[in-house]
Design a protein around this motif. Structure first.
Motif, PDB file in Angstrom:
ATOM      1  N   LEU A  69    -135.831 -19.059 -46.229  1.00 35.74           N
ATOM      2  CA  LEU A  69    -135.023 -20.339 -45.940  1.00 35.74           C
ATOM      3  C   LEU A  69    -135.514 -21.449 -47.072  1.00 35.74           C
ATOM      4  O   LEU A  69    -134.561 -22.039 -47.745  1.00 35.74           O
ATOM      5  CB  LEU A  69    -134.718 -20.868 -44.820  1.00 35.74           C
ATOM      6  N   MET A  70    -136.494 -21.677 -47.152  1.00 35.31           N
ATOM      7  CA  MET A  70    -137.136 -22.379 -48.201  1.00 35.31           C
ATOM      8  C   MET A  70    -136.747 -22.125 -49.602  1.00 35.31           C
ATOM      9  O   MET A  70    -136.641 -22.920 -50.682  1.00 35.31           O
ATOM     10  CB  MET A  70    -138.737 -22.822 -48.015  1.00 35.31           C
ATOM     11  N   VAL A  81    -130.228 -13.635 -50.290  1.00 32.56           N
ATOM     12  CA  VAL A  81    -131.392 -13.848 -49.457  1.00 32.56           C
ATOM     13  C   VAL A  81    -130.933 -14.022 -47.974  1.00 32.56           C
ATOM     14  O   VAL A  81    -131.527 -13.658 -47.148  1.00 32.56           O
ATOM     15  CB  VAL A  81    -132.385 -14.895 -49.747  1.00 32.56           C
ATOM     16  N   ILE A  82    -129.850 -14.993 -47.967  1.00 33.65           N
ATOM     17  CA  ILE A  82    -129.195 -15.239 -46.534  1.00 33.65           C
ATOM     18  C   ILE A  82    -128.894 -14.154 -45.804  1.00 33.65           C
ATOM     19  O   ILE A  82    -129.149 -13.961 -44.794  1.00 33.65           O
ATOM     20  CB  ILE A  82    -128.286 -16.296 -46.692  1.00 33.65           C
ATOM     21  N   MET A  83    -128.135 -13.383 -46.713  1.00 32.21           N
ATOM     22  CA  MET A  83    -127.613 -11.958 -45.933  1.00 32.21           C
ATOM     23  C   MET A  83    -128.635 -11.143 -45.419  1.00 32.21           C
ATOM     24  O   MET A  83    -128.334 -10.488 -44.528  1.00 32.21           O
ATOM     25  CB  MET A  83    -126.701 -11.407 -46.746  1.00 32.21           C
ATOM     26  N   LYS A  89    -129.580 -12.118 -39.264  1.00 32.67           N
ATOM     27  CA  LYS A  89    -129.733 -12.061 -38.073  1.00 32.67           C
ATOM     28  C   LYS A  89    -130.930 -12.908 -37.470  1.00 32.67           C
ATOM     29  O   LYS A  89    -130.722 -13.191 -36.191  1.00 32.67           O
ATOM     30  CB  LYS A  89    -129.985 -10.687 -37.591  1.00 32.67           C
ATOM     31  N   SER A  90    -131.810 -13.239 -38.265  1.00 32.74           N
ATOM     32  CA  SER A  90    -132.875 -13.968 -37.677  1.00 32.74           C
ATOM     33  C   SER A  90    -132.686 -15.488 -37.772  1.00 32.74           C
ATOM     34  O   SER A  90    -133.668 -16.409 -37.428  1.00 32.74           O
ATOM     35  CB  SER A  90    -134.479 -13.739 -38.548  1.00 32.74           C
ATOM     36  N   LEU A 128    -124.189 -21.950 -43.075  1.00 36.04           N
ATOM     37  CA  LEU A 128    -125.125 -21.738 -44.391  1.00 36.04           C
ATOM     38  C   LEU A 128    -124.784 -20.607 -45.062  1.00 36.04           C
ATOM     39  O   LEU A 128    -124.470 -20.931 -46.231  1.00 36.04           O
ATOM     40  CB  LEU A 128    -126.666 -21.491 -43.599  1.00 36.04           C
ATOM     41  N   ARG A 129    -124.306 -19.671 -44.717  1.00 36.26           N
ATOM     42  CA  ARG A 129    -123.471 -18.655 -45.409  1.00 36.26           C
ATOM     43  C   ARG A 129    -122.521 -19.065 -46.303  1.00 36.26           C
ATOM     44  O   ARG A 129    -122.294 -18.819 -47.390  1.00 36.26           O
ATOM     45  CB  ARG A 129    -123.276 -17.432 -44.768  1.00 36.26           C
ATOM     46  N   LEU A 130    -121.413 -19.614 -45.515  1.00 34.46           N
ATOM     47  CA  LEU A 130    -120.454 -20.235 -46.351  1.00 34.46           C
ATOM     48  C   LEU A 130    -120.736 -21.308 -47.386  1.00 34.46           C
ATOM     49  O   LEU A 130    -120.249 -21.231 -48.545  1.00 34.46           O
ATOM     50  CB  LEU A 130    -119.115 -20.889 -45.376  1.00 34.46           C
ATOM     51  N   GLY A 131    -121.582 -22.132 -47.056  1.00 35.29           N
ATOM     52  CA  GLY A 131    -122.021 -23.145 -47.921  1.00 35.29           C
ATOM     53  C   GLY A 131    -122.597 -22.753 -49.152  1.00 35.29           C
ATOM     54  O   GLY A 131    -122.029 -22.969 -50.300  1.00 35.29           O
ATOM     55  N   VAL A 132    -123.429 -21.892 -49.217  1.00 29.25           N
ATOM     56  CA  VAL A 132    -124.233 -21.225 -50.435  1.00 29.25           C
ATOM     57  C   VAL A 132    -123.341 -20.469 -51.219  1.00 29.25           C
ATOM     58  O   VAL A 132    -123.206 -20.624 -52.363  1.00 29.25           O
ATOM     59  CB  VAL A 132    -125.441 -20.294 -49.911  1.00 29.25           C
TER      60      VAL A 132
END
Length: 405
Positions: free
Chosen positions: A223-224, A390-392, A396-397, A288-292
């Motif tokens: 995430l960082m 990376v987000i995908m 799940k975590s 977060l997924r939509l934003g990126v």
């Protein structure tokens, strides 16, 4: 702590961060003028901007660690007072060397923005954490809209009062120092301590060992990395957009400034209103997924925009994307961190963003000059899309405490 009390404390920390960003924004339009008056080259002017972010990269974990050990309030107040002296030095600088010293000090004390993020972590429950982080984004957006306009206006006002060399920029800088002093006095009176339990181990860890620890942590590290990639992509775009718009659409600095103000307004709306409506419905993961993804589409879309209507759409997409992604990302990182380490974690996170702001303009400038005028925006889009991948991979975590059943 009652809900009303927490809301008032959020309002206080929001106002503190807003005034800090206004002070930073005021310097943006006057710094190139002053550095040019001192004989700086274009590269040296760029370094004056980069050295501020470099100091934030180096010292955001330092201030965050100290705030875990000694509390948020004394660190924030110390840094606010330090900013007063940095801007007084900026106003009195009569050589390029002293201008660099002033900006180094401003970056050193300005790295405490991570402590403000930790303060919000302390006083918000888990389901409100990401919405609380959005307040930092709103303060950033408002500061960058108000600050440059105020800086330009103060410099013009100063020039009308006295025509002596450097009086206009010194006049504006003294006003910023006064603003920081008012912020410090405001903090002394209204800012209360948010940390209920200090961390004995926080002061024992070295800065780079702290960074290495969190960057290797499960979910937090990726995430960082996404936060850094977003910052890298945005700063690369910001460094070259004025050149691109001038060459392709014949815009000048004034028109591009309005363009950046538009981005700021959209980000304020997104983080002040939209995020607070979407998080309870979707949770951190989906926001977060939509934003990126929107950020990647907006940045890459600049390269293929053939007219102003298309540019307006891409600017809106990237502003919406950035406004959605940042609070959800910061909130997720905070939720995955223990209450005794919020300052250190936020410090490392902001340090990663600063690293992006150091490297991004350099990459954007090199691509623009040596490859093509559209290449920085393709590269920015690819960087943001890498963050999406990376987000995908860790989807799940990622926590979603903000989501309400």
């Amino acid at each position: 702590m009652t809900e009303t009390s927490n809301k008032s404390r959020l309002a206080i920390i929001f106002f503190t961060v807003f005034l800090y960003l206004v002070g930073f924004g005021v310097v943006i339009p006057i710094l190139p003028i002053l550095s040019r008056n001192f004989g700086a080259t274009a590269v040296q002017t760029g370094l004056l901007l980069s050295v501020y972010s470099l100091m934030q990269f180096l010292f955001a974990p330092f201030w965050g660690k100290l705030s875990d050990r000694y509390g948020r309030r004394p660190i924030l107040l110390l840094c606010l007072l330090g900013e007063v002296f940095s801007y007084i030095l900026f106003a009195q600088a009569r050589s390029l060397e002293w201008l660099f010293v002033a900006r180094i000090l401003a970056g050193f004390f300005g790295a405490s923005i991570s402590t403000a993020s930790a303060y919000i972590s302390d006083i918000t429950p888990k389901h409100e954490r990401s919405k609380g982080m959005a307040l930092i984004g709103v303060a950033f957006g408002l500061g960058f809209v108000v600050g440059p306009a105020l800086g330009g206006g103060l410099a013009v006002w100063g020039a009308s009062i006295n025509s002596e060399p450097h009086f206009d920029t010194s006049f504006a800088a003294y006003w910023v120092a006064g603003l920081c002093l008012a912020n410090f006095l405001f903090g002394i009176k209204f800012l209360t301590e948010s940390l209920s339990e200090t961390s004995e181990s926080a002061a024992k860890k070295k800065r780079f060992s702290i960074m290495w620890h969190y960057l290797n942590a499960k979910t937090i590290g990726p995430l960082m990395a996404v936060f850094m990639l977003s910052s890298l992509a945005m700063s690369s775009m910001e460094a070259t957009l004025i050149l691109f718009m001038g060459e392709k659409f014949h815009w000048d600095v004034k028109q591009v400034s309005f363009g950046f103000a538009y981005i700021g307004v959209i980000m304020i709306f997104t983080q002040g209103f939209l995020v607070r409506r979407l998080l309870p419905k979707w949770g951190e993961r989906k926001v977060l997924r939509l934003g990126v993804l929107l950020l990647a589409l907006g940045l890459g879309g600049i390269a293929i925009s053939g007219n102003m209507a298309a540019m307006g759409i891409t600017m809106t997409l990237l502003a919406l994307g950035n406004g959605l992604a940042n609070p959800a990302n910061l909130g997720s990182i905070s939720l995955l961190t223990s209450s005794q380490e919020q300052g250190a974690t936020m410090g490392v996170t902001q340090s990663m963003a600063s690293l992006g702001r150091i490297v991004g303009p350099l990459i954007g400038g090199l691509l623009y000059q040596h490859i093509s005028i559209t290449s920085p925006f393709w590269a920015s889009g690819i960087l943001a899309f890498t963050g999406f991948i990376v987000i995908m991979m860790i989807y799940k975590s990622i926590p979603e405490h903000a989501r309400q059943a």
